[in-house]
Design a protein around this motif. Structure first.
Motif, PDB file in Angstrom:
ATOM      1  N   GLY A  66       0.880  -1.317   0.091  1.00 20.71           N
ATOM      2  CA  GLY A  66       0.209   0.006  -0.097  1.00 20.71           C
ATOM      3  C   GLY A  66       0.927   1.216  -0.098  1.00 20.71           C
ATOM      4  O   GLY A  66       0.526   2.316  -0.568  1.00 20.71           O
ATOM      5  N   GLU A  67       1.927   1.171   0.749  1.00 17.87           N
ATOM      6  CA  GLU A  67       2.827   2.330   0.790  1.00 17.87           C
ATOM      7  C   GLU A  67       3.236   2.626  -0.375  1.00 17.87           C
ATOM      8  O   GLU A  67       3.498   3.620  -1.153  1.00 17.87           O
ATOM      9  CB  GLU A  67       4.056   2.108   1.987  1.00 17.87           C
ATOM     10  CG  GLU A  67       3.568   2.299   3.244  1.00 17.87           C
ATOM     11  CD  GLU A  67       4.448   1.819   4.398  1.00 17.87           C
ATOM     12  OE1 GLU A  67       5.593   1.584   3.921  1.00 17.87           O
ATOM     13  OE2 GLU A  67       4.005   1.753   5.330  1.00 17.87           O
ATOM     14  N   GLN A  68       3.807   1.282  -1.204  1.00 22.83           N
ATOM     15  CA  GLN A  68       4.496   1.485  -2.418  1.00 22.83           C
ATOM     16  C   GLN A  68       3.815   1.962  -3.441  1.00 22.83           C
ATOM     17  O   GLN A  68       3.998   2.824  -4.415  1.00 22.83           O
ATOM     18  CB  GLN A  68       5.080   0.165  -2.862  1.00 22.83           C
ATOM     19  CG  GLN A  68       6.293  -0.488  -2.208  1.00 22.83           C
ATOM     20  CD  GLN A  68       7.519   0.310  -2.205  1.00 22.83           C
ATOM     21  OE1 GLN A  68       7.946   0.838  -3.365  1.00 22.83           O
ATOM     22  NE2 GLN A  68       8.084   0.838  -1.101  1.00 22.83           N
ATOM     23  N   THR A  69       2.381   1.508  -3.608  1.00 18.84           N
ATOM     24  CA  THR A  69       1.468   2.085  -4.593  1.00 18.84           C
ATOM     25  C   THR A  69       1.118   3.480  -4.163  1.00 18.84           C
ATOM     26  O   THR A  69       1.033   4.264  -5.370  1.00 18.84           O
ATOM     27  CB  THR A  69       0.178   1.159  -4.647  1.00 18.84           C
ATOM     28  OG1 THR A  69      -0.322   1.149  -3.212  1.00 18.84           O
ATOM     29  CG2 THR A  69       0.669  -0.268  -5.125  1.00 18.84           C
ATOM     30  N   ALA A  70       1.046   3.946  -3.082  1.00 21.51           N
ATOM     31  CA  ALA A  70       0.656   5.487  -2.786  1.00 21.51           C
ATOM     32  C   ALA A  70       1.899   6.287  -3.109  1.00 21.51           C
ATOM     33  O   ALA A  70       1.877   7.121  -4.039  1.00 21.51           O
ATOM     34  CB  ALA A  70       0.535   5.464  -1.434  1.00 21.51           C
ATOM     35  N   MET A  71       2.965   5.825  -3.036  1.00 25.34           N
ATOM     36  CA  MET A  71       4.066   6.374  -3.444  1.00 25.34           C
ATOM     37  C   MET A  71       4.325   6.475  -5.100  1.00 25.34           C
ATOM     38  O   MET A  71       4.496   7.538  -5.667  1.00 25.34           O
ATOM     39  CB  MET A  71       5.582   6.014  -2.870  1.00 25.34           C
ATOM     40  CG  MET A  71       5.888   6.505  -1.198  1.00 25.34           C
ATOM     41  SD  MET A  71       7.191   5.823  -0.718  1.00 25.34           S
ATOM     42  CE  MET A  71       7.165   4.047  -0.444  1.00 25.34           C
ATOM     43  N   LEU A  72       4.278   5.526  -5.592  1.00 27.94           N
ATOM     44  CA  LEU A  72       4.342   5.401  -7.197  1.00 27.94           C
ATOM     45  C   LEU A  72       3.182   6.414  -7.826  1.00 27.94           C
ATOM     46  O   LEU A  72       3.498   7.162  -8.544  1.00 27.94           O
ATOM     47  CB  LEU A  72       4.237   3.918  -7.416  1.00 27.94           C
ATOM     48  CG  LEU A  72       5.271   3.002  -7.290  1.00 27.94           C
ATOM     49  CD1 LEU A  72       4.937   1.576  -7.309  1.00 27.94           C
ATOM     50  CD2 LEU A  72       6.493   3.318  -8.226  1.00 27.94           C
ATOM     51  N   GLN A  73       1.885   6.277  -7.301  1.00 19.53           N
ATOM     52  CA  GLN A  73       0.919   7.119  -7.733  1.00 19.53           C
ATOM     53  C   GLN A  73       1.273   8.569  -7.628  1.00 19.53           C
ATOM     54  O   GLN A  73       1.044   9.438  -8.650  1.00 19.53           O
ATOM     55  CB  GLN A  73      -0.565   6.804  -7.095  1.00 19.53           C
ATOM     56  CG  GLN A  73      -1.548   7.389  -7.672  1.00 19.53           C
ATOM     57  CD  GLN A  73      -1.514   7.096  -9.337  1.00 19.53           C
ATOM     58  OE1 GLN A  73      -1.757   5.927  -9.591  1.00 19.53           O
ATOM     59  NE2 GLN A  73      -1.575   8.093 -10.252  1.00 19.53           N
ATOM     60  N   SER A  74       1.931   8.980  -6.387  1.00 18.23           N
ATOM     61  CA  SER A  74       2.239  10.392  -6.399  1.00 18.23           C
ATOM     62  C   SER A  74       3.291  10.711  -7.385  1.00 18.23           C
ATOM     63  O   SER A  74       2.995  11.938  -8.020  1.00 18.23           O
ATOM     64  CB  SER A  74       2.730  10.628  -4.824  1.00 18.23           C
ATOM     65  OG  SER A  74       1.852  10.389  -3.836  1.00 18.23           O
ATOM     66  N   VAL A  75       4.011  10.029  -7.621  1.00 22.82           N
ATOM     67  CA  VAL A  75       5.435  10.280  -8.458  1.00 22.82           C
ATOM     68  C   VAL A  75       4.630  10.280  -9.947  1.00 22.82           C
ATOM     69  O   VAL A  75       4.911  11.269 -10.849  1.00 22.82           O
ATOM     70  CB  VAL A  75       6.271   9.275  -8.564  1.00 22.82           C
ATOM     71  CG1 VAL A  75       7.421   9.239  -9.654  1.00 22.82           C
ATOM     72  CG2 VAL A  75       7.132   9.524  -7.081  1.00 22.82           C
ATOM     73  N   ILE A  76       3.834   9.410 -10.101  1.00 23.15           N
ATOM     74  CA  ILE A  76       3.327   9.444 -11.481  1.00 23.15           C
ATOM     75  C   ILE A  76       2.360  10.627 -11.936  1.00 23.15           C
ATOM     76  O   ILE A  76       2.353  11.359 -12.795  1.00 23.15           O
ATOM     77  CB  ILE A  76       2.168   8.047 -11.735  1.00 23.15           C
ATOM     78  CG1 ILE A  76       3.024   6.829 -11.757  1.00 23.15           C
ATOM     79  CG2 ILE A  76       1.144   8.184 -12.845  1.00 23.15           C
ATOM     80  CD1 ILE A  76       2.132   5.523 -11.706  1.00 23.15           C
ATOM     81  N   ASP A  77       1.271  10.929 -10.853  1.00 23.57           N
ATOM     82  CA  ASP A  77       0.766  12.305 -10.933  1.00 23.57           C
ATOM     83  C   ASP A  77       1.804  13.526 -11.113  1.00 23.57           C
ATOM     84  O   ASP A  77       1.320  14.431 -11.904  1.00 23.57           O
ATOM     85  CB  ASP A  77      -0.193  12.473  -9.626  1.00 23.57           C
ATOM     86  CG  ASP A  77      -1.092  11.444  -9.391  1.00 23.57           C
ATOM     87  OD1 ASP A  77      -1.650  10.816 -10.253  1.00 23.57           O
ATOM     88  OD2 ASP A  77      -1.719  11.522  -8.186  1.00 23.57           O
ATOM     89  N   MET A  78       2.889  13.732 -10.561  1.00 23.50           N
ATOM     90  CA  MET A  78       3.791  14.760 -10.678  1.00 23.50           C
ATOM     91  C   MET A  78       4.304  14.471 -12.161  1.00 23.50           C
ATOM     92  O   MET A  78       4.349  15.580 -12.806  1.00 23.50           O
ATOM     93  CB  MET A  78       4.945  14.495  -9.640  1.00 23.50           C
ATOM     94  CG  MET A  78       4.473  14.935  -8.278  1.00 23.50           C
ATOM     95  SD  MET A  78       5.945  14.751  -7.271  1.00 23.50           S
ATOM     96  CE  MET A  78       5.481  13.517  -5.996  1.00 23.50           C
ATOM     97  N   LEU A  79       4.540  13.416 -12.655  1.00 27.40           N
ATOM     98  CA  LEU A  79       5.309  13.285 -13.987  1.00 27.40           C
ATOM     99  C   LEU A  79       4.181  13.328 -14.979  1.00 27.40           C
ATOM    100  O   LEU A  79       4.626  14.268 -16.049  1.00 27.40           O
ATOM    101  CB  LEU A  79       5.801  11.806 -14.220  1.00 27.40           C
ATOM    102  CG  LEU A  79       7.071  11.522 -13.417  1.00 27.40           C
ATOM    103  CD1 LEU A  79       7.420  10.236 -13.412  1.00 27.40           C
ATOM    104  CD2 LEU A  79       8.364  12.533 -13.794  1.00 27.40           C
ATOM    105  N   GLU A  80       3.033  13.273 -14.857  1.00 26.61           N
ATOM    106  CA  GLU A  80       2.009  13.529 -15.717  1.00 26.61           C
ATOM    107  C   GLU A  80       1.892  14.998 -16.332  1.00 26.61           C
ATOM    108  O   GLU A  80       1.697  15.243 -17.345  1.00 26.61           O
ATOM    109  CB  GLU A  80       0.598  13.206 -15.289  1.00 26.61           C
ATOM    110  CG  GLU A  80       0.182  11.761 -15.172  1.00 26.61           C
ATOM    111  CD  GLU A  80       0.139  10.984 -16.410  1.00 26.61           C
ATOM    112  OE1 GLU A  80      -0.158  11.876 -17.443  1.00 26.61           O
ATOM    113  OE2 GLU A  80       0.326   9.730 -16.527  1.00 26.61           O
ATOM    114  N   LYS A  81       2.536  15.882 -15.363  1.00 28.73           N
ATOM    115  CA  LYS A  81       2.455  17.374 -15.772  1.00 28.73           C
ATOM    116  C   LYS A  81       3.657  17.795 -16.640  1.00 28.73           C
ATOM    117  O   LYS A  81       3.699  18.582 -16.888  1.00 28.73           O
ATOM    118  CB  LYS A  81       2.617  18.208 -14.449  1.00 28.73           C
ATOM    119  CG  LYS A  81       1.508  18.034 -13.298  1.00 28.73           C
ATOM    120  CD  LYS A  81       1.857  18.585 -12.109  1.00 28.73           C
ATOM    121  CE  LYS A  81       0.461  18.368 -11.123  1.00 28.73           C
ATOM    122  NZ  LYS A  81       1.005  18.919  -9.734  1.00 28.73           N
TER     123      LYS A  81
END
Length: 148
Positions: A66-81
């Motif tokens: 859960g921690e890994q997926t949350a961190m990965l999603q945060s980075v994905i969201d940042m990179l989407e920009k």
């Protein structure tokens, strides 16, 4: 006239420094991205191994994934920009790298989710998702890092 020459030299001198800094930042970003994807891949695998060897129970694995997926999603969201080349200094190649990096992070996230689901009930579908995305992530990591 000397003032104009000094101003032009200063402007073009700083532009060169800025361009070098931009290149250094892009290079550093690539290095940090490489470490992130490689270490995340290793982390997920190590946690899977720890579960198989009864070091971590299913609840602990779910918590860690859960921690890994949350961190990965945060980075994905940042990179989407950053997926659009514009006046931010990214070239078309930079944008393609970011897109490939996002795809790799999404595979790692799916791998982590597959492991999290699998440890609860050893569901074959979850195991397949874990293995498929693990293999896909490794292929993407090799491509992004230029490994053989």
């Amino acid at each position: 006239m000397k003032l104009v020459a000094v101003l032009l030299f200063t402007f073009f001198g700083f532009s060169t420094v800025k361009a070098q800094c931009d290149a250094d930042v892009r290079e550093a970003f690539g290095g940090v991205a490489s470490i992130t994807i490689y270490n995340t891949y290793l982390t997920i695998g190590a946690i899977a191994d720890a579960h198989v060897n009864a070091v971590y129970d299913a609840d602990r694995v779910k918590e860690l994934m859960g921690e890994q997926t949350a961190m990965l999603q945060s980075v994905i969201d940042m990179l989407e920009k950053c997926k659009v080349a514009k006046s931010n200094g990214l070239s078309a190649d930079d944008v393609e790298y970011v897109k490939d990096l996002i795809a790799c992070l999404q595979s790692l996230k799916k791998e982590a989710q597959g492991l999290s689901d699998y440890v609860i009930d050893q569901n074959a579908d979850a195991q397949t998702r874990y293995n498929t995305n693990r293999d896909k992530a490794w292929d993407q990591i090799k491509a992004l890092m230029g490994l053989e």
